[in-house]
Design an enzyme around this catalytic site. Structure first.
Site, PDB file in Angstrom:
ATOM      1  N   HIS A 183     109.475 112.501  53.345  1.00  0.00           N
ATOM      2  CA  HIS A 183     108.439 112.874  52.377  1.00  0.00           C
ATOM      3  C   HIS A 183     108.613 114.319  51.956  1.00  0.00           C
ATOM      4  CE1 HIS A 183     105.919 109.359  53.367  1.00  0.00           C
ATOM      5  NE2 HIS A 183     106.364 109.530  54.587  1.00  0.00           N
ATOM      6  N   GLU A 240     106.911 115.331  49.381  1.00  0.00           N
ATOM      7  CA  GLU A 240     105.569 115.582  48.827  1.00  0.00           C
ATOM      8  C   GLU A 240     104.579 116.083  49.879  1.00  0.00           C
ATOM      9  OE1 GLU A 240     106.899 112.669  49.317  1.00  0.00           O
ATOM     10  OE2 GLU A 240     105.430 111.372  50.274  1.00  0.00           O
ATOM     11  N   ARG A 268     113.372  99.812  59.718  1.00  0.00           N
ATOM     12  CA  ARG A 268     112.071 100.483  59.731  1.00  0.00           C
ATOM     13  C   ARG A 268     111.874 101.222  61.064  1.00  0.00           C
ATOM     14  NH1 ARG A 268     108.330  96.291  59.977  1.00  0.00           N
ATOM     15  NH2 ARG A 268     106.687  97.716  59.360  1.00  0.00           N
ATOM     16  N   CYS A 300     109.911 106.846  51.802  1.00  0.00           N
ATOM     17  CA  CYS A 300     109.583 106.223  53.095  1.00  0.00           C
ATOM     18  C   CYS A 300     109.261 104.730  52.960  1.00  0.00           C
ATOM     19  CB  CYS A 300     108.478 107.013  53.764  1.00  0.00           C
ATOM     20  SG  CYS A 300     108.509 106.792  55.539  1.00  0.00           S
ATOM     21  N   GLY A 311     103.650 104.941  53.322  1.00  0.00           N
ATOM     22  CA  GLY A 311     102.473 104.248  53.840  1.00  0.00           C
ATOM     23  C   GLY A 311     102.954 103.219  54.829  1.00  0.00           C
ATOM     24  N   GLU A 312     102.534 101.984  54.669  1.00  0.00           N
ATOM     25  CA  GLU A 312     103.008 100.900  55.524  1.00  0.00           C
ATOM     26  C   GLU A 312     103.582  99.820  54.588  1.00  0.00           C
ATOM     27  OE1 GLU A 312     103.679 100.309  58.693  1.00  0.00           O
ATOM     28  OE2 GLU A 312     104.309  98.360  57.919  1.00  0.00           O
ATOM     29  N   SER A 313     104.905  99.660  54.686  1.00  0.00           N
ATOM     30  CA  SER A 313     105.584  98.825  53.692  1.00  0.00           C
ATOM     31  C   SER A 313     105.105  97.377  53.706  1.00  0.00           C
ATOM     32  CB  SER A 313     107.100  98.884  53.898  1.00  0.00           C
ATOM     33  OG  SER A 313     107.432  98.509  55.223  1.00  0.00           O
ATOM     34  N   ILE A 365     108.118 110.702  58.943  1.00  0.00           N
ATOM     35  CA  ILE A 365     106.963 110.102  59.602  1.00  0.00           C
ATOM     36  C   ILE A 365     107.247 108.612  59.777  1.00  0.00           C
ATOM     37  CG2 ILE A 365     104.476 109.748  59.509  1.00  0.00           C
ATOM     38  CD1 ILE A 365     104.407 112.021  57.368  1.00  0.00           C
ATOM     39  N   ARG A 366     107.470 108.176  60.999  1.00  0.00           N
ATOM     40  CA  ARG A 366     107.873 106.777  61.258  1.00  0.00           C
ATOM     41  C   ARG A 366     108.905 106.350  60.211  1.00  0.00           C
ATOM     42  NH1 ARG A 366     104.031 103.017  60.652  1.00  0.00           N
ATOM     43  NH2 ARG A 366     102.881 104.330  59.207  1.00  0.00           N
TER      44      ARG A 366
HETATM   45  N1  GLN Z   1     107.136 102.794  59.091  1.00  0.00           N
HETATM   46  C1  GLN Z   1     106.478 102.607  57.841  1.00  0.00           C
HETATM   47  C2  GLN Z   1     106.767 101.228  57.260  1.00  0.00           C
HETATM   48  O1  GLN Z   1     107.370 100.404  57.870  1.00  0.00           O
HETATM   49  C3  GLN Z   1     106.873 103.669  56.845  1.00  0.00           C
HETATM   50  C4  GLN Z   1     106.292 104.995  57.234  1.00  0.00           C
HETATM   51  C5  GLN Z   1     105.998 105.919  56.086  1.00  0.00           C
HETATM   52  O2  GLN Z   1     105.954 105.523  54.929  1.00  0.00           O
HETATM   53  N2  GLN Z   1     105.724 107.165  56.404  1.00  0.00           N
HETATM   54  O3  GLN Z   1     106.362 100.966  56.165  1.00  0.00           O
END
Ligand code: GLN
Length: 204
Positions: free
Chosen positions: A186, A188, A115, A86, A54-56, A145-146
């Site tokens: 990921h 999952e 990140r 992630c 997600g977004e940490s 993903i990112r």
């Molecule tokens: N870039 C996101 C972060 O800094 C992580 C991306 C992800 O969980 N797919 O949290």
């Protein structure tokens, strides 16, 4: 694998933000009882905890708002097994190269993480890479993903996955230490259940 003669494990998924449902689906498919974890009492009686992507920085902020960050750290320090993907890996790290302003982490793994190290786009959307799963190395279908990169691995932390990146042959994208396993990518997202299966086996 589910063993019908055994009581099934109860696995929490930190459900503050991010890819919660994908983990729940895989865990339930493997026969685990699941629970969404948002507040401290949700941690009671768990056999393991998944921290999703997600977004940490958002996960961090919400975990502190709901008061679950401290109890979670304590539970892991008392042996609660964790599987993190992630943003979950970022959240487990001791240090970040590039935190968001005010961003805190749980400090569960002695690693430093950068990140968005692969840029902001989906990096090679899906790829197969060798990952040390339990005692064997398996080709795992992974989505980046990112995705973050582990830029420092502390003593005792085992590297379980690497990719060639930015001139480095073996940039670290998976680690484990004690009961904590963390991946930059990921599995999952691709219904790849074998990492979860081995992790469940290790805690049953
Ligand atoms: N870039 C996101 C972060 O800094 C992580 C991306 C992800 O969980 N797919 O949290």
């Amino acid at each position: 694998m589910a063993h019908p003669e055994e009581a099934s494990a109860t696995i929490g998924v930190l459900a503050l933000q991010g890819g919660v449902e994908e983990h729940l689906r895989i865990l339930e498919g493997l026969g685990a009882d699941t629970r969404r974890v948002r507040v401290p009492r949700d941690l009671e009686g768990l056999d393991g905890l998944v921290i999703p992507g997600g977004e940490s920085s958002v996960i961090d902020k919400l975990a502190r708002t709901f008061g679950v960050a401290g109890p979670l750290r304590e539970a892991v320090n008392h042996g609660l097994p964790v599987l993190a993907t992630c943003a979950g890996l970022i959240y487990c790290a001791r240090d970040l190269d590039n935190p968001s302003p005010g961003q805190q982490t749980l400090g569960l793994l002695d690693i430093t993480v950068r990140r968005n190290a692969f840029g902001n786009q989906r990096f090679s959307a899906e790829r197969t890479l060798p990952v040390l799963v339990g005692e064997e190395t398996l080709p795992i279908e992974a989505s980046f993903i990112r995705a973050p990169l582990v830029t420092r691995v502390g003593e005792g932390v085992e590297v379980i996955a690497t990719v060639p990146h930015d001139g480095a042959e073996e940039a670290v994208v998976g680690v484990r230490h004690g009961a904590v396993t963390a991946l930059s990518f990921h599995p999952e997202e691709n219904d790849e259940a074998r990492v979860h299966a081995a992790w469940l086996d290790s805690i049953r």
